[in-house]
Structures are given as C-alpha cells and as structure tokens.
Design a protein around this motif. Structure first.
Motif, mmCIF file in Angstrom:
data_model
loop_
_atom_site.group_PDB
_atom_site.id
_atom_site.type_symbol
_atom_site.label_atom_id
_atom_site.label_comp_id
_atom_site.label_asym_id
_atom_site.label_seq_id
_atom_site.Cartn_x
_atom_site.Cartn_y
_atom_site.Cartn_z
ATOM 1 N N VAL A 1 0.848 -1.186 0.000
ATOM 2 C CA VAL A 1 0.000 0.000 0.000
ATOM 3 C C VAL A 1 0.882 1.234 0.000
ATOM 4 O O VAL A 1 1.830 1.335 0.773
ATOM 5 C CB VAL A 1 -0.920 0.016 1.245
ATOM 6 C CG1 VAL A 1 -1.753 1.274 1.278
ATOM 7 C CG2 VAL A 1 -1.776 -1.218 1.291
ATOM 8 N N SER A 2 0.566 2.189 -0.875
ATOM 9 C CA SER A 2 1.333 3.432 -0.900
ATOM 10 C C SER A 2 0.367 4.610 -1.006
ATOM 11 O O SER A 2 -0.581 4.574 -1.789
ATOM 12 C CB SER A 2 2.315 3.447 -2.073
ATOM 13 O OG SER A 2 1.624 3.419 -3.286
ATOM 14 N N PRO A 3 0.592 5.644 -0.202
ATOM 15 C CA PRO A 3 -0.271 6.815 -0.270
ATOM 16 C C PRO A 3 0.211 7.789 -1.340
ATOM 17 O O PRO A 3 1.387 7.798 -1.706
ATOM 18 C CB PRO A 3 -0.117 7.437 1.117
ATOM 19 C CG PRO A 3 1.284 7.082 1.500
ATOM 20 C CD PRO A 3 1.536 5.725 0.903
ATOM 21 N N SER A 4 -0.689 8.606 -1.841
ATOM 22 C CA SER A 4 -0.326 9.709 -2.712
ATOM 23 C C SER A 4 -1.333 10.825 -2.484
ATOM 24 O O SER A 4 -2.435 10.593 -2.003
ATOM 25 C CB SER A 4 -0.296 9.288 -4.183
ATOM 26 O OG SER A 4 -1.558 8.852 -4.607
ATOM 27 N N PHE A 5 -0.945 12.051 -2.800
ATOM 28 C CA PHE A 5 -1.777 13.221 -2.584
ATOM 29 C C PHE A 5 -2.003 13.925 -3.908
ATOM 30 O O PHE A 5 -1.055 14.137 -4.659
ATOM 31 C CB PHE A 5 -1.093 14.177 -1.594
ATOM 32 C CG PHE A 5 -0.774 13.519 -0.285
ATOM 33 C CD1 PHE A 5 -1.736 13.430 0.693
ATOM 34 C CD2 PHE A 5 0.471 12.969 -0.054
ATOM 35 C CE1 PHE A 5 -1.449 12.810 1.900
ATOM 36 C CE2 PHE A 5 0.766 12.345 1.148
ATOM 37 C CZ PHE A 5 -0.197 12.270 2.130
ATOM 38 N N HIS A 6 -3.252 14.286 -4.185
ATOM 39 C CA HIS A 6 -3.592 14.953 -5.434
ATOM 40 C C HIS A 6 -4.427 16.185 -5.140
ATOM 41 O O HIS A 6 -5.427 16.106 -4.433
ATOM 42 C CB HIS A 6 -4.393 14.021 -6.349
ATOM 43 C CG HIS A 6 -3.614 12.850 -6.822
ATOM 44 N ND1 HIS A 6 -2.874 12.877 -7.972
ATOM 45 C CD2 HIS A 6 -3.445 11.627 -6.294
ATOM 46 C CE1 HIS A 6 -2.289 11.705 -8.139
ATOM 47 N NE2 HIS A 6 -2.614 10.927 -7.118
ATOM 48 N N VAL A 7 -4.003 17.312 -5.683
ATOM 49 C CA VAL A 7 -4.760 18.553 -5.586
ATOM 50 C C VAL A 7 -4.863 19.088 -7.002
ATOM 51 O O VAL A 7 -3.875 19.560 -7.565
ATOM 52 C CB VAL A 7 -4.065 19.573 -4.653
ATOM 53 C CG1 VAL A 7 -4.857 20.858 -4.615
ATOM 54 C CG2 VAL A 7 -3.897 18.994 -3.264
ATOM 55 N N GLY A 8 -6.048 18.973 -7.585
ATOM 56 C CA GLY A 8 -6.232 19.364 -8.978
ATOM 57 C C GLY A 8 -5.409 18.446 -9.869
ATOM 58 O O GLY A 8 -5.389 17.237 -9.668
ATOM 59 N N TYR B 1 1.534 14.098 -5.703
ATOM 60 C CA TYR B 1 2.820 13.797 -5.072
ATOM 61 C C TYR B 1 2.746 12.422 -4.436
ATOM 62 O O TYR B 1 1.780 12.099 -3.745
ATOM 63 C CB TYR B 1 3.151 14.832 -4.010
ATOM 64 C CG TYR B 1 4.414 14.515 -3.247
ATOM 65 C CD1 TYR B 1 5.650 14.580 -3.879
ATOM 66 C CD2 TYR B 1 4.376 14.119 -1.927
ATOM 67 C CE1 TYR B 1 6.817 14.277 -3.194
ATOM 68 C CE2 TYR B 1 5.530 13.816 -1.231
ATOM 69 C CZ TYR B 1 6.748 13.904 -1.870
ATOM 70 O OH TYR B 1 7.888 13.597 -1.195
ATOM 71 N N SER B 2 3.756 11.605 -4.677
ATOM 72 C CA SER B 2 3.847 10.275 -4.086
ATOM 73 C C SER B 2 5.074 10.225 -3.184
ATOM 74 O O SER B 2 6.205 10.237 -3.673
ATOM 75 C CB SER B 2 3.968 9.216 -5.177
ATOM 76 O OG SER B 2 4.163 7.961 -4.609
ATOM 77 N N PRO B 3 4.892 10.192 -1.856
ATOM 78 C CA PRO B 3 6.043 10.201 -0.954
ATOM 79 C C PRO B 3 6.880 8.932 -1.018
ATOM 80 O O PRO B 3 8.064 8.963 -0.726
ATOM 81 C CB PRO B 3 5.425 10.391 0.426
ATOM 82 C CG PRO B 3 4.016 10.004 0.307
ATOM 83 C CD PRO B 3 3.633 10.205 -1.129
ATOM 84 N N ARG B 4 6.289 7.815 -1.393
ATOM 85 C CA ARG B 4 7.049 6.560 -1.441
ATOM 86 C C ARG B 4 8.166 6.647 -2.476
ATOM 87 O O ARG B 4 9.295 6.276 -2.212
ATOM 88 C CB ARG B 4 6.130 5.393 -1.756
ATOM 89 C CG ARG B 4 6.874 4.090 -1.828
ATOM 90 C CD ARG B 4 5.946 2.969 -2.185
ATOM 91 N NE ARG B 4 6.006 1.956 -1.160
ATOM 92 C CZ ARG B 4 5.410 0.806 -1.230
ATOM 93 N NH1 ARG B 4 4.643 0.534 -2.254
ATOM 94 N NH2 ARG B 4 5.541 -0.069 -0.270
ATOM 95 N N GLY B 5 7.850 7.106 -3.658
ATOM 96 C CA GLY B 5 8.853 7.234 -4.718
ATOM 97 C C GLY B 5 9.388 8.637 -4.860
ATOM 98 O O GLY B 5 10.211 8.909 -5.713
#
Length: 57
Positions: free
Chosen positions: A23-30, A34-38
C-alpha cells in the motif's frame, strides 16, 4: 508478460494505492500529485497523458 494489478481508493486529496508491492499513499490537488514513497511529482495533461518527475536526494 507478468500479471499485475493496482487498486486505488480515493479519500479526498489522499489516494491509497494497493498493488503487489503493498500500500502506498499519494496526494492529489487538482492536476498535481505527489507520491512520498517514490518521491515523485506528477501533472495530469489533457487526454491520457501526464508528466512525471522525481527529485532524488
């Protein structure tokens, strides 16, 4: 070609991606994500395209 899968659960700007690697988190705004894992940034472009870059330390 090996079998692969990816499932994405969206919780507002937080996306949880489940794949064979975990499981990997990512953040999207519009259109920006951004993916902190990679440590990767991405921008969605028109159509099926996107621009991805990473910032290595």
């Amino acid at each position: 070609m090996p079998f692969s899968f990816r499932l994405t659960k969206r919780l507002g700007p937080l996306h949880l991606n489940v794949s064979r690697r975990g499981v990997s988190p990512s953040f999207h705004v519009g259109p920006v994500g951004y993916s902190p894992r990679g440590r990767r940034w991405s921008v969605r472009l028109p159509g099926p395209f996107r621009y991805v870059w990473s910032r290595r330390r």
